[in-house]
Design an enzyme around this catalytic site. Structure first.
Site, mmCIF file in Angstrom:
data_model
loop_
_atom_site.group_PDB
_atom_site.id
_atom_site.type_symbol
_atom_site.label_atom_id
_atom_site.label_comp_id
_atom_site.label_asym_id
_atom_site.label_seq_id
_atom_site.Cartn_x
_atom_site.Cartn_y
_atom_site.Cartn_z
ATOM 1 N N ASP A 36 32.973 45.110 40.004
ATOM 2 C CA ASP A 36 31.952 45.205 39.827
ATOM 3 C C ASP A 36 30.528 46.480 39.984
ATOM 4 O O ASP A 36 31.352 47.380 40.635
ATOM 5 C CB ASP A 36 31.921 45.247 41.754
ATOM 6 C CG ASP A 36 30.469 43.957 41.838
ATOM 7 O OD1 ASP A 36 29.241 44.154 41.160
ATOM 8 O OD2 ASP A 36 30.554 42.352 42.529
ATOM 9 N N THR A 77 26.424 39.517 39.156
ATOM 10 C CA THR A 77 27.258 39.079 39.393
ATOM 11 C C THR A 77 28.429 37.581 38.816
ATOM 12 O O THR A 77 29.600 37.895 38.268
ATOM 13 C CB THR A 77 28.212 39.571 41.313
ATOM 14 O OG1 THR A 77 28.198 40.856 41.079
ATOM 15 C CG2 THR A 77 29.508 39.347 41.243
ATOM 16 N N ARG A 161 32.666 34.051 45.041
ATOM 17 C CA ARG A 161 31.826 33.861 43.643
ATOM 18 C C ARG A 161 32.847 34.250 42.718
ATOM 19 O O ARG A 161 32.974 34.221 41.649
ATOM 20 C CB ARG A 161 30.425 34.293 43.453
ATOM 21 C CG ARG A 161 30.177 35.863 43.093
ATOM 22 C CD ARG A 161 28.063 35.435 43.557
ATOM 23 N NE ARG A 161 27.818 37.217 43.406
ATOM 24 C CZ ARG A 161 27.257 37.590 44.535
ATOM 25 N NH1 ARG A 161 27.623 36.682 45.999
ATOM 26 N NH2 ARG A 161 27.049 38.641 44.983
ATOM 27 N N ASP A 312 30.272 47.385 44.038
ATOM 28 C CA ASP A 312 28.654 47.292 44.219
ATOM 29 C C ASP A 312 28.702 47.487 45.748
ATOM 30 O O ASP A 312 27.080 47.962 44.984
ATOM 31 C CB ASP A 312 29.480 45.502 43.803
ATOM 32 C CG ASP A 312 27.881 45.260 43.849
ATOM 33 O OD1 ASP A 312 27.061 45.632 42.792
ATOM 34 O OD2 ASP A 312 27.436 44.541 44.534
ATOM 35 N N HIS A 316 24.852 49.479 45.443
ATOM 36 C CA HIS A 316 23.759 49.646 46.528
ATOM 37 C C HIS A 316 23.384 50.437 47.746
ATOM 38 O O HIS A 316 22.069 50.191 47.134
ATOM 39 C CB HIS A 316 23.938 47.991 46.986
ATOM 40 C CG HIS A 316 23.678 46.580 45.262
ATOM 41 N ND1 HIS A 316 22.266 46.297 44.841
ATOM 42 C CD2 HIS A 316 24.560 45.730 45.084
ATOM 43 C CE1 HIS A 316 22.693 45.469 43.963
ATOM 44 N NE2 HIS A 316 24.220 45.137 43.502
ATOM 45 N N ASP A 359 31.469 43.178 35.645
ATOM 46 C CA ASP A 359 30.134 42.387 34.965
ATOM 47 C C ASP A 359 29.497 42.703 35.538
ATOM 48 O O ASP A 359 28.035 41.564 35.211
ATOM 49 C CB ASP A 359 30.440 41.698 37.104
ATOM 50 C CG ASP A 359 30.246 42.603 38.619
ATOM 51 O OD1 ASP A 359 30.057 43.704 37.969
ATOM 52 O OD2 ASP A 359 30.162 41.978 39.394
ATOM 53 N N HIS A 360 28.729 44.331 35.012
ATOM 54 C CA HIS A 360 27.479 45.084 35.048
ATOM 55 C C HIS A 360 27.781 45.812 35.630
ATOM 56 O O HIS A 360 28.319 46.487 35.965
ATOM 57 C CB HIS A 360 26.078 43.782 35.630
ATOM 58 C CG HIS A 360 27.193 43.797 37.070
ATOM 59 N ND1 HIS A 360 26.595 45.003 38.229
ATOM 60 C CD2 HIS A 360 27.060 42.420 38.450
ATOM 61 C CE1 HIS A 360 26.704 44.688 38.915
ATOM 62 N NE2 HIS A 360 26.988 43.553 39.298
ATOM 63 N N HIS A 494 20.827 46.449 39.613
ATOM 64 C CA HIS A 494 21.420 46.137 38.419
ATOM 65 C C HIS A 494 20.332 44.197 38.407
ATOM 66 O O HIS A 494 20.605 43.679 39.188
ATOM 67 C CB HIS A 494 22.756 46.515 38.494
ATOM 68 C CG HIS A 494 23.694 45.291 39.177
ATOM 69 N ND1 HIS A 494 22.972 43.627 38.908
ATOM 70 C CD2 HIS A 494 24.095 45.582 40.591
ATOM 71 C CE1 HIS A 494 23.650 42.616 40.459
ATOM 72 N NE2 HIS A 494 24.383 44.225 41.021
#
Length: 556
Positions: A36, A77, A161, A312, A316, A359-360, A494
């Site tokens: 992530d 995500t 998710r 992730d 953040h 995922d990004h 993102h």
């Protein structure tokens, strides 16, 4: 008659033999790893601090796609995981965002929420999930069909998710972390009860996750080895609970005691997600699945989806320039090495294939861009922009709250209000675009109606077009200028169609994969058809991408 029977048996035997050879000429296990918010350049930036058996092994002994891109926006995500496994974009699979405005329900919805199902594994609401919004089949589904449901499919992540969307519609198990109990949980969509071995883990007196809550996050290496990062404490980072500065070490036990927000909601295990231990529990669970579910032990290829999400949370909180993110990846390198070693021992070297991507990616911190790059970047607030747009539309069409939802420029209009006022939807969309362009933080505004009737292939219009689903996507897209973010001053986010959010690593390792690399452009929607071609099976139903041509070892 005897001659006929003998001939028939010989032919039948040859057919069976040929079929067995064909079906066995494939990996016993597919391991999909999604990291992530992993930016492509993290591989080169942190290379000198990686060990030999994690990322370096994947690069040196596998096939590295160096120009891997997301071919749609927004880059978040839910759509990322859905797109990797389905081989298509939100325009077709319908997961247009993590949260998006549902016009039929008149409210914002979460991409995997489903109140028809209940939590399995804990007395909480965190398991009321399903993949019903995923409008196409994915790699996991196609594998189930191809094997007549004899292949096993399992996924694991700390995010729901990130487990649900890769698992598809017929998985044997999708598991994620319950932040209230620290249990591994699932949904009644998949099963009525957890397997006995997971129940035993959840109910153990000495669970690893409880030990991690009492631990400290310390640097893996001496501080002077972190040459790819800024100094330890900067104004571009958020604060860990109980800390006055964003500096190592991080005492998790003290963080739990100081975190009033999580304490009030009863989500004390959530703090683990923002530390390297969040990745550790995922590795442990993945290996436990290998052990207890017998993956990769017969001629029916199985699939194990592993999503690492703590990267992730760190991005953040601290931003891509931080020592925290660098250390998170150094520790993740060790997790991947541990997983590869376990696969070699339990499935056998050469019997499995790994694909790894993200995922990004992620933006740079806006303050960092201003202060250290002399680049004009701003932090915006969607609520403030919404006020500007509502005022503009009220002046043009009469008083009213025209904006039903707006996040980072993805704006949904209140179509019921527009109908009541007998206004033309496209005219209101056009006025909304005008309102966006009165604000200097935006580079462009694109109407949903234009995306419905035109086809765009280049630049950010092309990416937004690929992410546009007429039923679920916004009425107007306000495109922020490069490095402008809808986020606070610490850390980053993102979402955008810019390269810093779309450029991700794509790697293949194991089985017959020959070592090598390519700088040719490829998209993440090409991963699923590539794996399908390895397995001699159909592509997912919405997949319009071709496989990546990867050199395989000559059988001779």
């Amino acid at each position: 008659m005897k001659k006929f029977t003998l001939s028939f048996l010989l032919v039948a035997s040859a057919i069976v033999s040929a079929f067995a050879q064909f079906t066995e000429d494939k990996p016993k296990l597919v391991v999909g790893i999604i990291v992530d918010q992993m930016k492509y350049d993290y591989i080169s930036r942190y290379w000198d601090n990686f060990g030999e058996d994690g990322f370096k092994k994947l690069v040196d002994e596998g096939y590295f796609v160096r120009n891997g891109q997301y071919n749609y926006a927004p880059t978040v995500t839910g759509p990322g995981h859905a797109s990797v496994y389905s081989g298509t974009s939100p325009a077709y699979h319908s997961i247009v965002n993590n949260h998006f405005y549902d016009r039929e329900k008149g409210k914002s919805v979460y991409c995997v929420d489903d109140d028809r199902y209940t939590t399995v594994g804990a007395d909480t609401k965190n398991g009321k999930k399903s993949p019903y919004r995923l409008a196409v089949t994915n790699l996991s589904d196609e594998l189930k069909w191809a094997s007549n449901f004899r292949s096993k499919v399992y996924t694991v992540s700390i995010k729901d998710r990130s487990a649900v969307l890769p698992a598809g519609h017929r998985a044997d198990g999708a598991y994620w972390l319950d932040d209230k109990t620290g249990n591994w949980i699932s949904s009644s969509f998949y099963m009525e009860n957890l397997p006995e071995w997971i129940e035993k883990m959840n109910n153990a007196k000495k669970r690893p996750i409880d030990q991690y809550l009492k631990s400290t996050w310390e640097l893996s290496l001496p501080a002077d080895r972190y040459t790819a990062s800024t100094e330890d404490s900067t104004a571009y980072e958020s604060l860990f609970p109980g800390k006055s500065e964003p500096t190592f070490p991080y005492d998790i036990k003290k963080g739990v005691a100081a975190d009033r927000v999580r304490a009030k909601s009863g989500r004390k295990y959530d703090i683990i997600k923002g530390t390297p231990y969040g990745n550790t529990v995922v590795t442990e669970m993945a290996i436990n699945i290998l052990d207890n579910e017998g993956l990769g032990q017969d001629n029916f290829t199985d699939l194990l989806g592993v999503s690492y999400s703590s990267t992730d949370y760190a991005g953040h909180a601290y931003g891509p320039q931080s020592m925290e993110v660098e250390d998170m990846y150094i520790k993740l390198d060790g997790e991947i090495a541990t997983l590869i070693k376990s696969l070699d021992e339990k499935v056998g070297e050469g019997n499995y294939v790994i694909f790894l991507t993200a995922d990004h990616a992620g933006a740079q911190n806006a303050g960092f861009m201003r202060d250290r790059m002399n680049f004009e970047a701003v932090n915006i607030k969607s609520k403030e922009d919404t006020k500007v747009i509502d005022a503009y539309l009220s002046e043009k069409f009469g008083e009213g709250k025209y904006v039903a939802s707006n996040y980072s420029g993805q704006l949904y209009l209140d179509r019921n209000l527009i109908a009541e006022k007998k206004l033309d939807l496209e005219e209101v969309q056009a006025a909304t675009a005008e309102a966006f362009m009165t604000m200097p933080q935006y580079a462009a505004a694109i109407l949903g109606k234009d995306l419905e009737r035109n086809e765009y292939t280049l630049g950010y219009k092309g990416l937004i077009y690929n992410g546009f689903n007429p039923r679920y996507s916004p009425d107007v897209y306000g495109v922020l200028k490069s490095h402008n973010v809808d986020y606070g001053k610490g850390g980053t986010t993102h979402f955008s169609p810019y390269r810093y959010d779309t450029h991700v690593p794509i790697m293949f390792y194991g089985w017959k994969i020959e070592s090598g690399y390519t700088h040719a452009p490829h998209t993440i929607t090409e991963i699923a058809p590539t794996i399908c071609s390895f397995l001699n099976m159909n592509y997912p139903s919405g997949c319009y991408s071709d496989p990546i041509i990867i050199p395989l070892e000559d059988e001779d």
